[in-house]
Design a protein around this motif. Structure first.
Motif, PDB file in Angstrom:
ATOM      1  N   LYS A 105       0.838  -1.199   0.000  1.00 22.04           N
ATOM      2  CA  LYS A 105       0.000   0.000   0.000  1.00 22.04           C
ATOM      3  C   LYS A 105       0.875   1.252   0.000  1.00 22.04           C
ATOM      4  O   LYS A 105       1.822   1.345   0.781  1.00 22.04           O
ATOM      5  CB  LYS A 105      -0.921   0.006   1.226  1.00 22.04           C
ATOM      6  CG  LYS A 105      -1.934  -1.122   1.251  1.00 22.04           C
ATOM      7  CD  LYS A 105      -2.885  -0.998   2.437  1.00 22.04           C
ATOM      8  CE  LYS A 105      -3.931  -2.097   2.435  1.00 22.04           C
ATOM      9  NZ  LYS A 105      -4.892  -1.948   3.561  1.00 22.04           N
ATOM     10  N   LEU A 106       0.556   2.186  -0.877  1.00 21.10           N
ATOM     11  CA  LEU A 106       1.217   3.486  -0.897  1.00 21.10           C
ATOM     12  C   LEU A 106       0.254   4.483  -0.271  1.00 21.10           C
ATOM     13  O   LEU A 106      -0.837   4.729  -0.805  1.00 21.10           O
ATOM     14  CB  LEU A 106       1.569   3.884  -2.328  1.00 21.10           C
ATOM     15  CG  LEU A 106       2.425   2.879  -3.109  1.00 21.10           C
ATOM     16  CD1 LEU A 106       2.708   3.405  -4.515  1.00 21.10           C
ATOM     17  CD2 LEU A 106       3.733   2.595  -2.379  1.00 21.10           C
ATOM     18  N   LEU A 107       0.628   5.047   0.861  1.00 22.58           N
ATOM     19  CA  LEU A 107      -0.257   5.912   1.642  1.00 22.58           C
ATOM     20  C   LEU A 107       0.178   7.365   1.497  1.00 22.58           C
ATOM     21  O   LEU A 107       1.297   7.724   1.841  1.00 22.58           O
ATOM     22  CB  LEU A 107      -0.226   5.485   3.115  1.00 22.58           C
ATOM     23  CG  LEU A 107      -0.470   3.982   3.373  1.00 22.58           C
ATOM     24  CD1 LEU A 107      -0.300   3.656   4.851  1.00 22.58           C
ATOM     25  CD2 LEU A 107      -1.850   3.576   2.891  1.00 22.58           C
ATOM     26  N   PHE A 108      -0.727   8.189   0.981  1.00 24.52           N
ATOM     27  CA  PHE A 108      -0.395   9.596   0.748  1.00 24.52           C
ATOM     28  C   PHE A 108      -1.301  10.555   1.510  1.00 24.52           C
ATOM     29  O   PHE A 108      -1.196  11.764   1.338  1.00 24.52           O
ATOM     30  CB  PHE A 108      -0.486   9.915  -0.750  1.00 24.52           C
ATOM     31  CG  PHE A 108       0.493   9.142  -1.591  1.00 24.52           C
ATOM     32  CD1 PHE A 108       1.843   9.446  -1.571  1.00 24.52           C
ATOM     33  CD2 PHE A 108       0.073   8.086  -2.382  1.00 24.52           C
ATOM     34  CE1 PHE A 108       2.756   8.740  -2.330  1.00 24.52           C
ATOM     35  CE2 PHE A 108       0.969   7.366  -3.151  1.00 24.52           C
ATOM     36  CZ  PHE A 108       2.312   7.695  -3.126  1.00 24.52           C
ATOM     37  N   GLU A 110      -1.920  12.654   4.229  1.00 27.09           N
ATOM     38  CA  GLU A 110      -1.084  13.219   5.295  1.00 27.09           C
ATOM     39  C   GLU A 110      -1.873  13.506   6.570  1.00 27.09           C
ATOM     40  O   GLU A 110      -1.285  13.806   7.601  1.00 27.09           O
ATOM     41  CB  GLU A 110      -0.384  14.486   4.787  1.00 27.09           C
ATOM     42  CG  GLU A 110       0.570  14.201   3.638  1.00 27.09           C
ATOM     43  CD  GLU A 110       1.600  15.298   3.445  1.00 27.09           C
ATOM     44  OE1 GLU A 110       1.820  16.070   4.393  1.00 27.09           O
ATOM     45  OE2 GLU A 110       2.172  15.372   2.345  1.00 27.09           O
ATOM     46  N   SER A 111      -3.226  13.432   6.502  1.00 26.42           N
ATOM     47  CA  SER A 111      -4.007  13.598   7.731  1.00 26.42           C
ATOM     48  C   SER A 111      -3.786  12.419   8.674  1.00 26.42           C
ATOM     49  O   SER A 111      -4.025  12.515   9.879  1.00 26.42           O
ATOM     50  CB  SER A 111      -5.494  13.719   7.400  1.00 26.42           C
ATOM     51  OG  SER A 111      -5.996  12.511   6.852  1.00 26.42           O
ATOM     52  N   GLN A 112      -3.315  11.283   8.136  1.00 25.12           N
ATOM     53  CA  GLN A 112      -3.039  10.110   8.945  1.00 25.12           C
ATOM     54  C   GLN A 112      -1.552   9.990   9.283  1.00 25.12           C
ATOM     55  O   GLN A 112      -1.100   8.959   9.785  1.00 25.12           O
ATOM     56  CB  GLN A 112      -3.489   8.852   8.182  1.00 25.12           C
ATOM     57  CG  GLN A 112      -4.958   8.827   7.815  1.00 25.12           C
ATOM     58  CD  GLN A 112      -5.857   8.788   9.032  1.00 25.12           C
ATOM     59  OE1 GLN A 112      -5.563   8.109  10.003  1.00 25.12           O
ATOM     60  NE2 GLN A 112      -6.929   9.555   9.003  1.00 25.12           N
ATOM     61  N   GLY A 113      -0.793  11.023   8.979  1.00 21.98           N
ATOM     62  CA  GLY A 113       0.648  10.974   9.188  1.00 21.98           C
ATOM     63  C   GLY A 113       1.374  11.235   7.885  1.00 21.98           C
ATOM     64  O   GLY A 113       0.770  11.577   6.873  1.00 21.98           O
ATOM     65  N   LYS A 114       2.688  11.063   7.885  1.00 16.63           N
ATOM     66  CA  LYS A 114       3.469  11.307   6.684  1.00 16.63           C
ATOM     67  C   LYS A 114       3.224  10.205   5.648  1.00 16.63           C
ATOM     68  O   LYS A 114       2.799   9.104   5.984  1.00 16.63           O
ATOM     69  CB  LYS A 114       4.955  11.367   7.048  1.00 16.63           C
ATOM     70  CG  LYS A 114       5.323  12.549   7.941  1.00 16.63           C
ATOM     71  CD  LYS A 114       6.814  12.556   8.253  1.00 16.63           C
ATOM     72  CE  LYS A 114       7.174  13.746   9.138  1.00 16.63           C
ATOM     73  NZ  LYS A 114       8.622  13.778   9.471  1.00 16.63           N
ATOM     74  N   PRO A 115       3.470  10.498   4.364  1.00 19.09           N
ATOM     75  CA  PRO A 115       3.330   9.456   3.327  1.00 19.09           C
ATOM     76  C   PRO A 115       4.161   8.235   3.687  1.00 19.09           C
ATOM     77  O   PRO A 115       5.236   8.345   4.278  1.00 19.09           O
ATOM     78  CB  PRO A 115       3.856  10.146   2.063  1.00 19.09           C
ATOM     79  CG  PRO A 115       3.640  11.603   2.319  1.00 19.09           C
ATOM     80  CD  PRO A 115       3.864  11.799   3.796  1.00 19.09           C
TER      81      PRO A 115
END
Length: 209
Positions: A105-108, A110-115
């Motif tokens: 998973k690539l997470l972008f 930023e409300s959940q933290g840094k990418p």
């Protein structure tokens, strides 16, 4: 500790190995974290923290993953870094009796933290000792020595079948730590060993170093 004279208790390591007269000198070392429990399989009432101290190999500071990846013969090095992380999941799920599940998973958001890049699998998991050993640079999963407990205990390297789920795809063999710090600035390992109820978490960060 508030233990009554008629109350039973056990002292265990964070891997739930009970401390006895026979194994005391082997398991109880300076800096080791112990649990005081009513039974070996007692559910923990809250999260516990254990500080891990180790002396990094000098290459950790000198190279930090850059040499291996920038020396990738002019190829785009990012796929090789991701392959290193996936390779760990292939090893962890190699003995699954059911479905082998590996997600990238690539997470972008930023409300959940840094990418972040997240690699998730349903492998056998790692104990706290195995997570500790994962943090040590240049400690190969196939050459653990002494009291080191491998994160790939019992794993047998398969025959080299190119681009197969039955093969190891690691290109450089520099390990997940190199891959992590080539891609980003921190690593968070969350693992639940098969057959236990404990969830272990390890955090390594460039800022802390």
């Amino acid at each position: 500790f508030g233990i009554n004279t008629d109350e039973n208790f056990v002292i265990t390591t964070t891997n739930r190995k009970e401390i006895t007269e026979d194994n005391f000198s082997e398991l109880v070392q300076d800096g080791v974290t112990l649990y005081l429990l009513q039974s070996v399989d007692q559910t923990l009432l809250s999260a516990t923290k254990e500080r891990i101290d180790f002396l990094p190999h000098y290459d950790t500071l000198v190279k930090s993953g850059m040499y291996e990846y920038y020396a990738s013969e002019g190829q785009n090095p990012l796929p090789f870094a991701l392959a290193e992380l996936i390779d760990n999941s292939l090893s962890a799920t190699s003995r699954n009796t059911g479905i082998r599940s590996i997600q990238i998973k690539l997470l972008f958001d930023e409300s959940q933290g840094k990418p972040a890049v997240a690699v998730i699998d349903n492998g056998r998991g790692m104990t706290s000792k195995q997570l500790n050993n994962w943090a040590v640079y240049r400690l190969s999963k196939f050459t653990r020595q002494g009291d080191f407990e491998s994160d790939h205990s019992g794993y047998v390297r398969p025959l080299p079948v190119p681009r197969s789920l039955n093969s190891d795809i690691s290109y450089f063999g520099v390990g997940g730590k190199q891959a992590v710090f080539f891609v980003g600035h921190s690593a968070r390992m969350i693992s639940k060993p098969a057959g236990t109820q404990d969830v272990h978490e390890l955090v390594l960060s460039k800022e802390d170093f």
